[in-house]
Design a protein around this motif. Structure first.
Motif, PDB file in Angstrom:
ATOM      1  N   GLU A  62      -4.205  10.517 -27.753  1.00 56.76           N
ATOM      2  CA  GLU A  62      -3.892  10.474 -29.185  1.00 56.76           C
ATOM      3  C   GLU A  62      -5.157  10.565 -30.030  1.00 56.76           C
ATOM      4  OE1 GLU A  62      -1.488  10.954 -32.176  1.00 56.76           O
ATOM      5  OE2 GLU A  62      -0.742  10.678 -30.123  1.00 56.76           O
ATOM      6  N   ASP A  63      -6.232   9.950 -29.571  1.00 53.57           N
ATOM      7  CA  ASP A  63      -7.490  10.036 -30.322  1.00 53.57           C
ATOM      8  C   ASP A  63      -7.993  11.469 -30.361  1.00 53.57           C
ATOM      9  OD1 ASP A  63      -7.463   7.323 -30.754  1.00 53.57           O
ATOM     10  OD2 ASP A  63      -8.711   6.854 -28.998  1.00 53.57           O
TER      11      ASP A  63
ATOM     12  N   ILE B 173      -6.066  14.160 -30.103  1.00 58.00           N
ATOM     13  CA  ILE B 173      -5.136  14.947 -30.925  1.00 58.00           C
ATOM     14  C   ILE B 173      -5.483  14.848 -32.406  1.00 58.00           C
ATOM     15  CG2 ILE B 173      -2.714  15.017 -31.713  1.00 58.00           C
ATOM     16  CD1 ILE B 173      -1.950  14.351 -28.786  1.00 58.00           C
ATOM     17  N   GLN B 174      -5.992  13.689 -32.799  1.00 61.68           N
ATOM     18  CA  GLN B 174      -6.348  13.513 -34.219  1.00 61.68           C
ATOM     19  C   GLN B 174      -7.500  14.414 -34.639  1.00 61.68           C
ATOM     20  OE1 GLN B 174      -4.477  11.748 -36.332  1.00 61.68           O
ATOM     21  NE2 GLN B 174      -3.178  11.421 -34.504  1.00 61.68           N
ATOM     22  N   MET B 175      -8.208  14.962 -33.668  1.00 64.74           N
ATOM     23  CA  MET B 175      -9.324  15.855 -33.981  1.00 64.74           C
ATOM     24  C   MET B 175      -8.856  17.302 -34.172  1.00 64.74           C
ATOM     25  SD  MET B 175     -11.904  14.248 -31.100  1.00 64.74           S
ATOM     26  CE  MET B 175     -13.216  15.406 -31.450  1.00 64.74           C
TER      27      MET B 175
ATOM     28  N   PRO C  55      -4.036  19.384 -38.424  1.00 66.84           N
ATOM     29  CA  PRO C  55      -2.714  18.752 -38.555  1.00 66.84           C
ATOM     30  C   PRO C  55      -1.571  19.680 -38.179  1.00 66.84           C
ATOM     31  CG  PRO C  55      -4.100  18.150 -40.409  1.00 66.84           C
ATOM     32  CD  PRO C  55      -4.866  19.179 -39.629  1.00 66.84           C
TER      33      PRO C  55
ATOM     34  N   ARG D  83      -1.169  19.734 -34.281  1.00 61.98           N
ATOM     35  CA  ARG D  83      -1.151  18.488 -33.512  1.00 61.98           C
ATOM     36  C   ARG D  83       0.115  18.320 -32.671  1.00 61.98           C
ATOM     37  NH1 ARG D  83      -3.635  14.402 -38.134  1.00 61.98           N
ATOM     38  NH2 ARG D  83      -5.765  15.269 -38.056  1.00 61.98           N
TER      39      ARG D  83
ATOM     40  N   ARG E 221       0.251  17.820 -28.768  1.00 65.27           N
ATOM     41  CA  ARG E 221       0.840  16.609 -28.198  1.00 65.27           C
ATOM     42  C   ARG E 221       1.867  16.950 -27.119  1.00 65.27           C
ATOM     43  NH1 ARG E 221       2.024  14.532 -32.711  1.00 65.27           N
ATOM     44  NH2 ARG E 221       0.228  13.128 -32.912  1.00 65.27           N
TER      45      ARG E 221
END
Length: 747
Positions: free
Chosen positions: A467-468, A470-472, A475, A478, A482
């Protein structure tokens, strides 16, 4: 009384002259061994020194060797009645020299070693006569031509000239002048001789070094007459003007290798109990006590080998350990390859008696403990032959039973040698290797195995980091990222499930092998009964109608017994096959509830033969016959099989009187608990944390798999296994806990 007249004509042996050559050439292996024999003779003559002096040219058929000592010498009578008598029993009967030295020779053949070195021998010996006036008698055996022993028919026909004189002044000693060498002595030959002489005297026998010195005088060997310079072969340099003349050319034993990584010192007593110390120099540690009991096993053909002193210097051989050895040993600027070659040359476990080495033990190619074959089985655990330089000191032949062969090439392969071999191997395998292994793994210098590789992989498969990451991502991308990550994670989890199933099958196969051995043993009797009785019935069948009334009546009475025996034998085989089924490697279904007592009784029955043979008392205690556990019954079978196999091994190995194995079964609100305890030798506290580690074993030839499998099997059924010691007395044990029902099992 007049002698009895024989009733028949009599024959007598007439020894051929070539018998002497046979003794020398066949029973003594080579030139180095021959020199060693003559050096030992000087020691037995109470000499304070012996000098070996090669006389160039050192080519076959020329040159010679002088061997001289300052011992008590021999009178003419000694030479005639002892030295000239092959296989004389003089030393065997005396056992001690006049000065109290234990005699190294007892076979009466050592002097014939001179025949190997050269074709001719001159002997000059001076001895102080015992009766007054005290005179010195010098006898010169002018020439022994060993070649004449081949051409002359009988030994009694060989005539050897001598001369003898007496003088009120002189000094005792013996000088052997050997001429017409039988082999060419090269630089490599002299180096080999020097090494043999250095290994001859134990570095632990400091008093012996003061009483008996060995000199190798190569001063006559120059480049001009030998083709090489021999000046640097002996420690006390021949050309060094500052060298003390009294100690010039002295052969010094190899020093103890104090630059080792691990050092072991101690002794075995008559019962096989070792008491000593081990120091891990690599960690800068202090000496720690070491003890182990190795009971005598006469059923394996062992006999006592007396008391045994042990000193072992052990080395690690990876790069940083070699670098440290170079520094500690003061080897200068030599590289790792050269340092390893040096260790290869120096390593080996030597056997010494009365301060002198028993050849060939200790030679770098003499792996009499078969350490390398053990190391092949598990290189990370076992110590190899090229990793240990050792000294083993044994007692006299009479007290130890360790008898030197007539050829002087090792000890007779008897029960005492088997006992000595097992003592050293069990010290290494049962105490030294496990402690070394623990140190290496704790210090991070060993190739450690992941304790739970599948568990670690499962944890990594949770992708907690995803998840960390994916935040990079942008948007808008994502959700797609995921989905891709977690799709792959799901695939990974399925692969791991398959891997876990495969691991369970592989571990079942390992346990299957152990159980199969017991099944084959237990099944042999019922199969034999079925076969024998079936054949008997087959013989009866054709004549059953024609048999006499008496025969019919007898067979009618025997048939029920036969049928009961067949049924019982078939039932035994069915039970054995049923026990094999859970661990046969088939695909496992979901876990179920099973009767834990029935499972334990089944496993115990596998070991009935060993239990009865070793007279082991077993007891299974429980409060209720319906104690259930939830999981896989074959996991409990696998775990118990390995635990019971270990317990029976140690009870038998240590010859425990009144051996016992007690199993207590109990139940709590959420657990079914099995406690297995024996009254064996137990496990030293220092090794308890390592018991379940793959590759760790206190058995001399253990694989280190049994308890690791036991733990893995229990945990597959969401159970636990832990150490459980008896509340009183000696012994060792384990506690296994399974969920008592599905409701108490983890999701």
């Amino acid at each position: 009384m007049p002698p009895k007249t024989p009733s028949h004509p009599e024959l007598s042996f007439q020894p051929r002259a070539r018998l002497i050559r046979t003794i020398g050439d066949r029973l003594i292996s080579g030139p180095e061994a021959a020199v060693i024999e003559l050096v030992k003779n000087a020691h037995d003559a109470d000499a304070s020194f012996v000098t070996i002096r090669p006389i160039p040219p050192l080519a076959n058929g020329s040159g010679g060797i002088l061997i001289e000592d300052d011992g008590h010498g021999m009178t003419l009578d000694d030479i005639r009645d002892k030295w000239m008598e092959p296989a004389t029993s003089d030393k065997r009967e005396r056992k001690l020299s006049p000065a109290g030295r234990r005699l190294l020779g007892s076979k009466g053949i050592g002097r014939f070693a001179a025949a190997i070195l050269g074709s001719e021998l001159e002997l000059v010996s001076t001895a102080r006569l015992p009766s007054p006036p005290k005179l010195f008698e010098t006898t010169r055996v002018i020439k022994i031509d060993w070649e004449s022993f081949e051409s002359t028919k009988y030994l009694a026909d060989i005539r050897i000239p001598f001369e003898s004189s007496r003088n009120p002044k002189g000094h005792s000693g013996t000088k052997l002048s050997i001429s017409k060498l039988r082999a060419t002595w090269t630089r490599a030959s002299l180096e080999s001789l020097h090494k043999e002489l250095r290994r001859l005297i134990s570095p632990l026998s400091e008093q012996e070094l003061d009483k008996f010195k060995i000199f190798l005088d190569l001063s006559d060997c120059t480049k001009e007459n030998t083709g090489f310079d021999a000046a640097d072969l002996v420690d006390g340099s021949i050309t060094d003007p500052k060298s003390n003349a009294a100690n010039r050319n002295q052969v010094k034993p190899y020093a103890l290798l104090k630059a080792c990584d691990y050092e072991v010192d101690g002794a075995f007593d008559l019962k096989g109990t070792f008491t000593g110390t081990m120091q891990i120099h690599r960690a800068g540690g202090r000496k720690e006590s070491v003890s182990i009991e190795v009971p005598l096993h006469p059923e394996f053909g062992e006999d006592s080998c007396g008391e045994v002193l042990v000193h072992l210097a052990i080395f690690d051989r990876e790069a940083d350990a070699i670098d440290n050895t170079i520094i500690k040993a003061g080897l200068g600027d030599i590289g790792r390859r050269e340092a390893r070659r040096f260790l290869d040359e120096m390593c080996g476990v030597a056997i010494y008696r009365d301060g002198f080495r028993v050849r060939p033990y200790g030679d770098n190619d003499q792996d009499w403990l078969t350490l390398d074959s053990r190391r092949v089985q598990d290189p990370s655990r076992h110590i190899g032959h090229n990793q240990v330089a050792g000294i083993v000191i044994v007692d006299s032949e009479e007290r130890s039973g360790l008898v030197e062969r007539s050829s002087r090439e090792g000890l007779e392969n008897n029960g005492s040698l088997r006992r000595l071999t097992r003592l050293i191997r069990e010290l290494l395998g049962g105490r030294i290797e496990p402690r070394r292994q623990n140190f290496r793994e704790n210090a991070g210098v060993s190739r450690t195995k992941t304790k739970d590789p599948l568990g670690t992989a499962y944890q990594a498969a949770q992708l907690t980091w995803a998840e960390d990451v994916i935040q990079m991502v942008k948007p808008s991308e994502r959700q797609e990222a995921r989905e891709k990550i977690f799709t792959e994670a799901e695939k990974l989890r399925k692969y791991l499930e398959e891997a876990q199933e495969q691991q369970a099958r592989l571990q079942s196969q390992v346990t299957l092998g152990l159980i199969l051995a017991e099944v084959l043993h237990e099944g042999r009797a019922p199969v034999s009964f079925i076969q024998a009785e079936s054949r008997r019935l087959a013989k009866w069948l054709p004549t059953i109608c024609e048999a006499t009334e008496v025969a019919k009546r007898r067979r009618t009475q025997e048939v029920p017994d036969i049928l009961r025996g067949l049924d019982s034998s078939a039932d035994t085989l069915r039970r054995l096959f049923k026990l094999l089924e859970p661990i046969s490697g088939r695909k496992r279904g979901p876990p179920t509830e099973f009767n834990i007592i029935e499972t334990i009784n089944g496993v115990i029955s596998l070991f009935n033969s060993r239990i009865q043979a070793d007279k082991v008392t077993t007891a299974i205690n429980y409060s209720s016959a319906e104690i259930s556990a939830y999981g896989y019954g074959d996991d409990l079978v696998a775990s118990l099989t390995n635990i019971l196999d270990n317990a029976l091994f140690w009870l038998d190995h240590n010859k425990i009187s009144h051996p016992k194995i007690i199993i207590d079964i109990s139940k709590t609100s959420d657990k079914a608990i099995v406690d297995i305890v024996d009254n064996g030798p137990g496990v030293p506290d220092e090794f308890e944390p390592s018991l379940f580690r793959v590759g760790f074993s206190l058995k001399p030839n253990g694989t280190g798999l049994g308890l690791a499998i036991a733990k893995e099997a229990v945990e597959r059924s969401h159970g636990t296994i832990s150490i459980r010691k008896p509340s009183t007395g000696t012994g060792f044990g384990f506690r296994i806990a399974f969920p008592s029902s599905k409701d108490n099992a983890p999701n």
